[in-house]
Design a protein around this motif. Structure first.
Motif, mmCIF file in Angstrom:
data_model
loop_
_atom_site.group_PDB
_atom_site.id
_atom_site.type_symbol
_atom_site.label_atom_id
_atom_site.label_comp_id
_atom_site.label_asym_id
_atom_site.label_seq_id
_atom_site.Cartn_x
_atom_site.Cartn_y
_atom_site.Cartn_z
ATOM 1 N N TRP A 21 55.270 -8.039 61.405
ATOM 2 C CA TRP A 21 55.325 -6.675 60.881
ATOM 3 C C TRP A 21 56.639 -5.982 61.227
ATOM 4 O O TRP A 21 57.105 -5.140 60.468
ATOM 5 C CB TRP A 21 54.141 -5.864 61.380
ATOM 6 N N ALA A 25 57.148 -5.300 57.492
ATOM 7 C CA ALA A 25 56.409 -4.092 57.128
ATOM 8 C C ALA A 25 57.312 -2.866 57.189
ATOM 9 O O ALA A 25 58.236 -2.806 57.993
ATOM 10 C CB ALA A 25 55.214 -3.905 58.062
ATOM 11 N N THR A 28 55.869 2.168 61.056
ATOM 12 C CA THR A 28 55.085 1.706 62.197
ATOM 13 C C THR A 28 53.784 2.483 62.224
ATOM 14 O O THR A 28 53.748 3.636 61.839
ATOM 15 C CB THR A 28 55.794 1.999 63.534
ATOM 16 N N SER A 29 52.763 1.847 62.711
ATOM 17 C CA SER A 29 51.463 2.491 62.831
ATOM 18 C C SER A 29 51.126 2.666 64.299
ATOM 19 O O SER A 29 51.538 1.866 65.141
ATOM 20 C CB SER A 29 50.395 1.631 62.146
ATOM 21 N N ASP A 32 49.790 -0.520 65.785
ATOM 22 C CA ASP A 32 50.611 -1.735 65.796
ATOM 23 C C ASP A 32 50.878 -2.202 67.223
ATOM 24 O O ASP A 32 52.010 -2.180 67.708
ATOM 25 C CB ASP A 32 51.949 -1.501 65.095
ATOM 26 N N VAL A 37 45.251 -4.502 67.081
ATOM 27 C CA VAL A 37 44.980 -5.637 66.189
ATOM 28 C C VAL A 37 43.836 -6.491 66.737
ATOM 29 O O VAL A 37 43.012 -6.993 65.977
ATOM 30 C CB VAL A 37 46.264 -6.458 65.949
ATOM 31 N N LEU A 48 41.783 -8.933 58.397
ATOM 32 C CA LEU A 48 43.222 -9.211 58.405
ATOM 33 C C LEU A 48 43.445 -10.538 57.699
ATOM 34 O O LEU A 48 43.076 -11.599 58.192
ATOM 35 C CB LEU A 48 43.755 -9.242 59.835
ATOM 36 N N THR A 60 50.874 -10.439 54.792
ATOM 37 C CA THR A 60 49.625 -9.948 55.379
ATOM 38 C C THR A 60 49.063 -8.804 54.542
ATOM 39 O O THR A 60 49.803 -8.125 53.819
ATOM 40 C CB THR A 60 49.834 -9.370 56.797
ATOM 41 N N TYR A 73 45.613 -1.795 53.973
ATOM 42 C CA TYR A 73 46.703 -1.418 54.853
ATOM 43 C C TYR A 73 47.595 -2.634 55.076
ATOM 44 O O TYR A 73 47.171 -3.766 54.945
ATOM 45 C CB TYR A 73 46.197 -0.991 56.244
ATOM 46 N N ARG A 74 48.790 -2.380 55.498
ATOM 47 C CA ARG A 74 49.705 -3.408 55.981
ATOM 48 C C ARG A 74 49.917 -4.571 55.010
ATOM 49 O O ARG A 74 49.994 -5.728 55.411
ATOM 50 C CB ARG A 74 49.251 -3.953 57.338
ATOM 51 N N ALA A 76 52.290 -6.578 53.526
ATOM 52 C CA ALA A 76 53.676 -6.858 53.894
ATOM 53 C C ALA A 76 53.998 -8.298 53.529
ATOM 54 O O ALA A 76 53.203 -9.197 53.781
ATOM 55 C CB ALA A 76 53.878 -6.645 55.399
#
Length: 153
Positions: A21, A25, A28-29, A32, A37, A48, A60, A73-74, A76
């Motif tokens: 990520w 990606a 940033t979350s 993260d 995760v 995921l 992902t 979400y995410r 990437a």
């Protein structure tokens, strides 16, 4: 070109995903990190979704379903693997999962400034709903701030 392999992440993949990520990606979350995760995969082991090509992580997506709504979400894809159908394959896997679980509509978190993502999501049939605005309240000390304008929770 090597065949694309789509699968759910395992706990052994999490460090690789976090490193991925940082390269692939946008933004940033607050989640993260290893703990965030790990909780995701422990709570929902199929959420995921990974795309691998030649044994390497290429993309992902997080396909979360809370019994009411389907959230993406995410999404990437590694910069070296973009425009090769990986995002489309990941979204198809996520959408199949949602349908299997009884989901009726999927939504995606997309950064306003990420024009590349807007094109990808639009090509996949998603569009913004301008009448909605996301409201956020951080629940931990890891707070998004002006110093981290890319933080998206």
């Amino acid at each position: 070109m090597t065949e694309l392999h789509i699968r759910a992440a395992t706990p052994e993949d999490l460090d690789t995903v976090l490193a991925f990520w940082k390269v692939a990606a946008e933004g940033t979350s607050i989640s993260d990190d290893s703990g965030g995760v790990e909780r995701l995969v422990a709570r929902d082991p199929e959420a995921l979704i990974l795309a691998e090509r030649g044994g390497e992580l290429a993309g992902t997506v997080i396909a979360g379903f809370d019994g009411w709504r389907c959230h993406l979400y995410r999404l990437a894809v590694h910069p070296d693997h973009r425009r090769q159908g990986i995002a489309s394959a990941l979204l198809a896997a996520a959408e199949e999962r949602f349908v299997r679980l009884g989901g009726r509509r999927a939504d995606a978190m997309v950064l306003t400034r990420n024009e590349t993502a807007h094109q990808a999501w639009g090509a996949a049939g998603y569009g913004p709903e301008e009448q909605w605005r996301r409201w956020v309240k951080p629940l931990t000390d890891q707070v998004c701030s002006a110093a981290r304008p890319d933080c998206s929770g």
